[in-house]
Design a protein around this motif. Sequence first.
Motif, PDB file in Angstrom:
ATOM      1  N   PHE A 104      49.655  27.658  38.636  1.00 49.05           N
ATOM      2  CA  PHE A 104      50.590  27.340  37.475  1.00 49.05           C
ATOM      3  C   PHE A 104      49.546  27.371  36.386  1.00 49.05           C
ATOM      4  N   TYR A 105      50.068  28.131  35.178  1.00 50.12           N
ATOM      5  CA  TYR A 105      49.208  28.157  34.206  1.00 50.12           C
ATOM      6  C   TYR A 105      50.355  28.184  32.860  1.00 50.12           C
ATOM      7  N   ASP A 106      49.836  27.669  31.945  1.00 49.32           N
ATOM      8  CA  ASP A 106      50.694  27.549  30.844  1.00 49.32           C
ATOM      9  C   ASP A 106      50.320  28.787  29.712  1.00 49.32           C
ATOM     10  N   GLN A 107      51.400  29.606  29.481  1.00 45.56           N
ATOM     11  CA  GLN A 107      51.203  30.760  28.854  1.00 45.56           C
ATOM     12  C   GLN A 107      50.520  30.396  27.217  1.00 45.56           C
ATOM     13  N   ARG A 108      49.737  31.373  26.893  1.00 49.01           N
ATOM     14  CA  ARG A 108      49.026  31.342  25.610  1.00 49.01           C
ATOM     15  C   ARG A 108      50.377  30.728  24.505  1.00 49.01           C
ATOM     16  N   GLY A 109      49.955  29.859  23.689  1.00 48.97           N
ATOM     17  CA  GLY A 109      50.802  29.358  22.662  1.00 48.97           C
ATOM     18  C   GLY A 109      51.782  28.548  23.063  1.00 48.97           C
ATOM     19  N   SER A 113      47.890  25.126  26.905  1.00 51.58           N
ATOM     20  CA  SER A 113      46.956  26.250  26.688  1.00 51.58           C
ATOM     21  C   SER A 113      46.862  26.289  25.040  1.00 51.58           C
ATOM     22  N   SER A 114      45.856  27.286  24.598  1.00 54.19           N
ATOM     23  CA  SER A 114      45.537  27.605  23.184  1.00 54.19           C
ATOM     24  C   SER A 114      46.713  27.986  22.425  1.00 54.19           C
ATOM     25  N   ARG A 115      46.987  27.607  21.142  1.00 60.50           N
ATOM     26  CA  ARG A 115      48.063  28.075  20.409  1.00 60.50           C
ATOM     27  C   ARG A 115      47.079  29.084  19.159  1.00 60.50           C
ATOM     28  N   PRO A 116      47.355  30.184  19.041  1.00 60.60           N
ATOM     29  CA  PRO A 116      46.518  31.103  18.315  1.00 60.60           C
ATOM     30  C   PRO A 116      46.975  30.764  16.721  1.00 60.60           C
ATOM     31  N   PHE A 117      48.086  29.952  16.487  1.00 59.75           N
ATOM     32  CA  PHE A 117      48.609  29.987  15.241  1.00 59.75           C
ATOM     33  C   PHE A 117      48.969  28.520  14.952  1.00 59.75           C
ATOM     34  N   THR A 118      48.402  27.730  13.891  1.00 59.69           N
ATOM     35  CA  THR A 118      48.951  26.518  13.592  1.00 59.69           C
ATOM     36  C   THR A 118      49.985  26.721  12.413  1.00 59.69           C
ATOM     37  N   HIS A 119      49.701  27.647  11.694  1.00 53.11           N
ATOM     38  CA  HIS A 119      50.668  28.208  10.532  1.00 53.11           C
ATOM     39  C   HIS A 119      50.999  29.691  10.735  1.00 53.11           C
TER      40      HIS A 119
END
Length: 355
Positions: A104-109, A113-119
Amino acid sequence: MAVVIGTLIALVGAAAGTWWWMGRALFQPGTVEQVLAARGETLEVPSGQHADASSWQVAPDVRLHHVAVGAGRDVVVVHGGPGLPPATPWRAAAMTGDALRWHFYDQRGCGASSRPFTHAPPGGTWQAMQAVEARLGLAAQLADLDRIRRLLGKERLTLVGHSFGALVAALYAAEWPERVEALVLVTPAPLVTMPAGDGDLFTQVRARLDETGQRELAAWMKHTFNFPARLKDDEARLAEHFAAFGPLYSQALRRGRPDAKLPGSGAAGGFLSLGLYLSLGRHHDWSDWLRRVRARTLVIHGAQDLQPRSATARVVEALPHARLVELAGSGHFPFEEQPEAFAATVSAFLSEEER
């Protein structure tokens, strides 16, 4: 929660002239590696990583949260939402013993998992939307799946996709047919073509809500697809908004099944959901593309799902080697609602596939 967009996009697009540019899907099947190359990216992953690690580094700035359950044949689970991972591994995963090892993995974002954008990224609205889609849309998700394949050291993957994740899994199997040995699509979102017709989840939910609930859903939809305004939100506010669909879905679910409840979920994605909607556009037809899939495919329909069987059947018809199994007493989450039957069904299919 499984946010299946269907005709929602067409409805809101007609009402909100602010995003007329959404007519075509930004994702084009067959172009993943070209898209990556244009961005200076590859499918390679950093060396020295362990298949059972609690996170996987798939890009310099992206780590995917990962949990493995069981032993035996590796199975990669592609969760739905979009952008809504399960809070914990499925109940059914613990019932396959030494036969299957579920990843099981959490998709990017989303999730942990990492979130490429905060804004929103800089630039005008259209430029920002393109950047969000490029980093978080379908091409990025398919690329991450292939990076997972490399991390696991597999020539071919066994994929289990749920709801929106079933579309991602099927598109991966069409992008690289030689890299998939088996597909299990669980209550798949009927998004092979859009609009999705009678498979649109929001049509089904709206029909089961009272007048107050229908007004709340209409407001949620209008808010969701005003993209220029949403790009002014930060990741936290966007994630909170997308998670707010859950109570409306639960209300509709209990209308026909008073004891029904949604399984727990991890933290919702914000910009991820926007990126995936941009990938889909208002209109596309990927049925010809999905005929490239070589893997034998099991499609599971929950007999009590809000999604009609006819919509699930259209997904089956789009895949060359697919068959449909219906689980009685189950809705959209058969791995939680009927875990024993689900585990037995999947195990039997994969055992048959190995012979």
